[in-house]
Write a protein that holds these residues in place. Structure first.
Motif, PDB file in Angstrom:
ATOM      1  N   ASN B  92      86.265  40.807 113.600  1.00  0.00           N
ATOM      2  CA  ASN B  92      86.322  39.796 114.663  1.00  0.00           C
ATOM      3  C   ASN B  92      84.995  39.648 115.395  1.00  0.00           C
ATOM      4  N   ILE B  93      84.352  40.782 115.671  1.00  0.00           N
ATOM      5  CA  ILE B  93      83.048  40.713 116.353  1.00  0.00           C
ATOM      6  C   ILE B  93      82.049  39.954 115.466  1.00  0.00           C
ATOM      7  N   LEU B  94      82.071  40.287 114.184  1.00  0.00           N
ATOM      8  CA  LEU B  94      81.142  39.619 113.259  1.00  0.00           C
ATOM      9  C   LEU B  94      81.442  38.124 113.171  1.00  0.00           C
ATOM     10  N   ALA B  95      82.737  37.797 113.150  1.00  0.00           N
ATOM     11  CA  ALA B  95      83.130  36.387 113.036  1.00  0.00           C
ATOM     12  C   ALA B  95      82.660  35.598 114.263  1.00  0.00           C
ATOM     13  N   GLU B  96      82.800  36.233 115.443  1.00  0.00           N
ATOM     14  CA  GLU B  96      82.351  35.586 116.686  1.00  0.00           C
ATOM     15  C   GLU B  96      80.886  35.165 116.606  1.00  0.00           C
ATOM     16  N   HIS B  97      80.099  35.982 115.924  1.00  0.00           N
ATOM     17  CA  HIS B  97      78.664  35.690 115.827  1.00  0.00           C
ATOM     18  C   HIS B  97      78.314  35.012 114.512  1.00  0.00           C
ATOM     19  N   ALA B 223      69.655  48.266 114.193  1.00  0.00           N
ATOM     20  CA  ALA B 223      70.167  47.977 115.541  1.00  0.00           C
ATOM     21  C   ALA B 223      69.190  47.141 116.373  1.00  0.00           C
ATOM     22  N   HIS B 224      67.875  47.382 116.226  1.00  0.00           N
ATOM     23  CA  HIS B 224      66.920  46.691 117.101  1.00  0.00           C
ATOM     24  C   HIS B 224      66.490  45.319 116.582  1.00  0.00           C
ATOM     25  N   LEU B 225      66.778  45.050 115.312  1.00  0.00           N
ATOM     26  CA  LEU B 225      66.400  43.742 114.784  1.00  0.00           C
ATOM     27  C   LEU B 225      67.549  42.733 114.867  1.00  0.00           C
ATOM     28  N   ALA B 226      68.756  43.200 114.562  1.00  0.00           N
ATOM     29  CA  ALA B 226      69.887  42.272 114.565  1.00  0.00           C
ATOM     30  C   ALA B 226      70.297  41.940 115.996  1.00  0.00           C
ATOM     31  N   PHE B 268      71.168  55.337 123.009  1.00  0.00           N
ATOM     32  CA  PHE B 268      71.504  53.963 123.374  1.00  0.00           C
ATOM     33  C   PHE B 268      72.327  53.971 124.656  1.00  0.00           C
ATOM     34  N   ASN B 269      71.812  53.339 125.706  1.00  0.00           N
ATOM     35  CA  ASN B 269      72.557  53.257 126.962  1.00  0.00           C
ATOM     36  C   ASN B 269      72.912  51.843 127.388  1.00  0.00           C
ATOM     37  N   LYS B 270      71.998  50.908 127.048  1.00  0.00           N
ATOM     38  CA  LYS B 270      72.221  49.507 127.439  1.00  0.00           C
ATOM     39  C   LYS B 270      71.774  48.607 126.299  1.00  0.00           C
ATOM     40  N   LYS B 275      70.926  40.666 123.775  1.00  0.00           N
ATOM     41  CA  LYS B 275      71.631  41.214 122.608  1.00  0.00           C
ATOM     42  C   LYS B 275      72.979  41.787 123.022  1.00  0.00           C
ATOM     43  N   GLU B 276      73.797  42.067 122.021  1.00  0.00           N
ATOM     44  CA  GLU B 276      75.120  42.620 122.296  1.00  0.00           C
ATOM     45  C   GLU B 276      75.278  43.998 121.675  1.00  0.00           C
ATOM     46  N   MET B 277      75.976  44.868 122.402  1.00  0.00           N
ATOM     47  CA  MET B 277      76.235  46.210 121.876  1.00  0.00           C
ATOM     48  C   MET B 277      77.731  46.491 122.023  1.00  0.00           C
ATOM     49  N   HIS B 278      78.351  46.883 120.928  1.00  0.00           N
ATOM     50  CA  HIS B 278      79.786  47.171 120.935  1.00  0.00           C
ATOM     51  C   HIS B 278      80.024  48.609 120.486  1.00  0.00           C
ATOM     52  N   ILE B 279      81.090  49.207 121.044  1.00  0.00           N
ATOM     53  CA  ILE B 279      81.524  50.516 120.563  1.00  0.00           C
ATOM     54  C   ILE B 279      82.990  50.411 120.179  1.00  0.00           C
TER      55      ILE B 279
END
Lengths: 192, 455
Positions: B92-97, B223-226, B268-270, B275-279
Motif C-alpha cells: 500500500n505504501i508503494l502504491a501510494e507513491h 534509503a538516501h536516494l529513494a 535514522f531518527n527523522k 522524504k517519507e520514512m515508514h516503520i
C-alpha cells in the motif's frame, strides 16, 4: 489493524517484569593510548589514517587524490571543493562525485569508527555515494569505546548520523574480502 | 524432507562440504580473536542478555514508547500481526507513491514474510542489494546463512551466474572483478529506485529512532536516494535506551564476522526534508513464542550468525538443509514455534555440544532449548517405528541388571562373530556412516570384580 491485537497478545504472554541491569562502566576501563589504538583500528578496518597539521590539509588531500575532479568539501578551512550542494540538491546528482571531504565529530578507539552526522554534510547520501571519502577529525575527539561514545553524542540533534568504520566492503564471494562494495571505495582519516 | 535427508544431498560433494566447514570455522576463529581483545566481553554478554530479558518483560510499553517518539519525529508507524498484513502494508505504501522499482537491503523479516514474491506479483521490481543476497536472488535461491547469504556458492558459480545476468566476462571466479561489476549493476538500480526497503537491527524506545548495520553501504545508498524508505522490524528488535547500543554494537559485528564494528551503523531518527520514512512493526508468531516460557529467550537473538559458524552440524550440512528462513541452531529453536510439523526434524540436527550457547552474544541457552523442543516434539509427533521400539527395549533392558549384563554379553559376541551384513543393515542407523567399536575381551564389570577379588 494489528496494533491492538499485538499489544494484547504481548500483555497476555509476557513474563513478570524483570529489572533493567545497571551498567558498571568501570568494567570496561583500560589504560591505553587512545590515538594509537584508534590509528591501528582504522587501518584494521581498511582505512588510511594520517596525522597532519590543519594548515597542510589541502596539500595532503591533493597529494592523496591527484585525479579527483568533482569534489564536494563540507569544511570551512579548506578550499578544495568545486561542487556546491544545497539541501534541495537532488542526491542523484552526486553520482559522479569523486571525493567528499567532511568533518568527523568523534573517533572511537576500540573499533576505529567515526561518528559523522547530518549536521556535517548537507545531503545524507554524500558519504556513501562519493567515490572516495576523506574525514577530518580533531585528535582531541577520540574516546575509548562505544559506551563512552554514546554518552558524548547524547545531546545531539537527532536527525541522521552514523558510525563509519573504513571503506565499504564485502566478503560475500567465497569469503574473499573486497574493498569497494556499494558505498565509498576508500576512507582516509586526517587527524589534526 | 527432513534435515538429515537434505544434509545427505549436500554431503554428496565432499570437497564443497569441506570448504564450507573450514570457511565457517575460520569466521568462528576470527570471532574469538576479536572477542578476546575486548576488556569485559563476558560482562557485555551478561548485560545484553539482561537488557533483552527486561525488554521481553515490558515489550508492550517499549513498543508504545517507540511509536510515540518515532511519530513525534515524523516517522510513520504501522503494525502487522502476520506476514500477510505486513506485505499488504508495504504494498500500500508503494502504491501510494506509484513506486514500481524497489531496492531492498538485508532483512530476514521480509524473507520470513516472503515479501519479494508478493510484490513481484503486483508488478513491482524488487532488487536485493546486499551482494550475497543479490547472488542468491539471481540464482533463484534463498540465503543459506543470515550474515553470509551466498556462503554455499563457489566463486566459479557466481562467475557463471553474473555472465548470464550481468553480462560479465568469464574471469575464473575473480572476486574483485565480480564485486566491482555488481557494484556498477547495483549503482544503476539505486539511482533508478522509487523506494527503499531495509531491515532494522535495533529500534530505540526512548528516542524513536532505529539503527541499520551494513558493511556494503547498500541500506544507505537505497534509503538516501529513494523518496520513500520503509523499514521492517520484528517486535523483538526494541531496546530501551540509546546508550544500550553501546553494548549491542560492541557485540554484534565481533560475533558475526570478527570485525570490531560493521562499516556503517546508521542511526535514522527523522526523515530528510521532502522524504517519507515508514516503520512496519511485525508480530508473525513472535508473541506466541513469547508465551512459551522454555523458548522465549530465543527472542533475544540479534541475528549475528555466530551459532551457525560454530555449529558442527551446520558447517557440514549447509543452511539449505534446514529449509527455514533462519537456519542453524537459533533457527532450529525459532522454526518449530512457527510450524512444528514442517520443522520437527530441526531440533534433532544438533549434537547438543553447547558451542552455540557459548558464543551467543546475548546468552541464549540454545542447546538446552533444542533439547526441550525434542521432548515436546517426541510427545506430540509420531516417531519412526524403529526409533520407538528400540528405545522401549532399551528402557526395559536398562532397568533390569541381569538382562543388561546378558544383552551386553550377546552384543559383544555378535559384534565379534557375526558377519558384516548382519551388523550393518537398515536397522542399525548408527552404523550407517560409522564403524562400530572394536570389541575388547574383558569388560569393566568383569575387570572390576576380578580386581576386588585379587584385593
Amino acid at each position: 489493524m494489528g496494533r491492538e491485537a499485538i499489544l494484547i497478545s504481548i500483555r497476555e504472554n509476557k513474563p513478570t517484569l524483570l529489572p533493567l541491569p545497571d551498567i558498571d562502566l568501570n568494567a570496561f576501563s583500560e589504560e591505553t593510548n587512545l590515538a594509537e589504538r584508534f590509528k591501528d583500528n582504522v587501518k584494521l578496518v581498511g582505512g588510511r589514517i594520517k596525522e597532519i597539521a590543519l594548515a597542510d590539509l589541502d596539500r595532503e588531500i591533493k597529494e592523496m587524490f591527484p585525479n579527483a575532479k568533482q569534489i564536494v568539501c563540507e569544511l570551512e578551512n579548506s578550499s578544495l571543493g568545486n561542487i556546491s550542494i544545497f539541501e534541495n540538491t537532488d542526491p542523484h546528482d552526486l553520482a559522479l562525485i569523486d571525493l567528499a571531504i567532511i568533518k568527523g565529530d568523534l573517533g572511537v578507539a576500540e573499533n576505529g569508527s567515526i561518528w559523522i552526522s547530518e549536521n556535517q554534510f548537507t545531503l545524507r547520501a554524500l558519504p556513501f555515494i562519493t567515490n572516495d571519502l576523506a574525514i577530518v577529525l580533531s585528535k582531541e575527539a577520540i574516546c575509548l569505546h562505544m559506551l563512552n561514545a554514546y554518552e558524548l553524542i547524547a545531546q545531539r540533534e537527532r536527525n541522521f548520523g552514523l558510525f563509519i568504520s573504513g571503506p565499504s566492503k564485502t566478503a560475500d564471494i567465497e569469503q574473499c574480502l573486497v574493498i569497494g562494495a556499494q558505498g565509498a571505495m576508500s576512507l582516509t582519516v586526517y587527524v589534526v | 524432507m527432513s534435515h538429515s535427508k537434505k544434509a545427505e544431498i549436500f554431503n554428496k560433494n565432499e570437497a564443497k562440504v569441506n570448504w564450507h566447514d573450514k570457511a565457517l570455522w575460520y569466521v568462528r576463529e576470527k570471532r574469538d580473536l576479536s572477542a578476546h581483545k575486548v576488556q569485559g566481553w563476558e560482562y557485555l554478554r551478561e548485560l545484553a542478555s539482561g537488557i533483552k530479558a527486561n525488554v521481553l518483560s515490558n515489550l508492550d510499553e517499549y513498543l508504545i514508547q517507540f511509536e510515540k517518539n518515532a511519530q513525534k519525529n515524523g516517522i510513520k508507524v504501522h503494525w502487522a500481526s502476520n506476514a500477510e498484513e505486513h506485505n499488504i502494508i508495504v504494498n500500500n505504501i508503494l502504491a501510494e507513491h506509484n513506486a514500481k522499482k524497489v531496492v531492498k537491503s538485508k532483512s530476514m523479516l521480509t524473507e520470513e514474510c516472503h515479501l519479494n514474491p508478493y510484490l513481484e506479483s503486483k508488478g513491482i521490481e524488487v532488487i536485493d542489494t546486499d551482494l550475497g543476497e543479490r547472488i542468491v536472488q539471481l540464482a533463484k535461491e534463498s540465503p543459506s546463512h543470515i550474515v553470509l547469504p551466498a556462503i554455499h556458492k563457489t566463486k566459479e558459480e557466481v562467475d557463471i551466474l553474473f555472465q548470464e545476468y550481468l553480462g560479465t566476462k568469464p574471469n575464473f571466479g575473480n572476486p574483485e572483478y565480480l564485486t566491482h561489476e555488481a557494484r556498477k549493476h547495483l549503482r544503476d538500480k539505486f539511482l533508478k529506485a522509487d523506494a527503499a526497503i531495509t531491515g532494522v537491527n535495533f529500534a530505540i524506545a526512548d528516542t524513536g529512532g532505529f539503527v541499520v548495520c551494513t558493511n556494503e553501504g547498500n541500506a544507505d545508498m537505497g534509503a538516501h536516494l529513494a523518496k520513500v524508505h520503509i523499514a521492517c522490524m520484528g517486535i523483538e528488535k526494541i531496546i530501551p535506551k540509546e546508550k544500550h547500543l553501546g553494548i549491542f554494537l560492541r557485540l554484534l559485528a565481533r560475533s558475526a564476522t570478527g570485525q570490531p564494528i560493521t562499516t556503517y551503523s546508521s542511526h535514522f531518527n527523522k526523515p530528510a526534508t521532502g522524504k517519507e520514512m515508514h516503520i512496519v512493526i511485525v508480530d508473525n508468531g513472535r508473541t506466541e513464542q513469547l508465551s512459551r516460557e522454555d523458548f522465549r529467550a530465543s527472542l533475544h537473538c540479534i541475528r549475528c550468525g555466530a551459532c551457525m559458524n560454530t555449529c558442527p552440524i551446520y558447517r557440514r550440512s549447509g543452511g539449505h538443509s534446514y529449509d527455514a528462513t533462519i537456519p542453524g541452531p537459533i533457527g532450529s529453536i525459532l522454526s518449530p514455534g512457527m510450524d512444528m510439523k514442517k520443522h520437527s526434524s530441526l531440533p534433532f540436527a544438533s549434537t547438543l555440544c553447547g558451542s552455540c550457547s557459548n558464543v551467543c552474544p546475548v546468552k541464549i541457552n540454545i542447546h538446552k532449548q533444542l533439547y526441550k523442543w525434542r521432548q515436546v516434539i517426541v510427545k506430540q509427533q509420531k516417531q519412526p517405528l524403529l526409533k520407538n521400539s528400540i528405545l522401549k527395549i532399551a528402557g526395559v533392558v536398562l532397568s533390569k541388571p541381569r538382562l543388561y549384563s546378558l544383552s551386553g554379553k550377546s552384543a559383544r559376541f555378535i559384534l565379534k562373530k557375526a558377519p558384516k551384513f548382519m551388523i550393518y543393515n537398515r536397522l542399525n542407523t548408527w552404523g550407517k556412516a560409522r564403524d562400530l567399536p572394536e570389541v575388547k575381551n574383558e569388560i569393566f564389570d568383569e575387570w572390576y570384580k576380578k580386581r576386588t577379588k585379587n584385593g
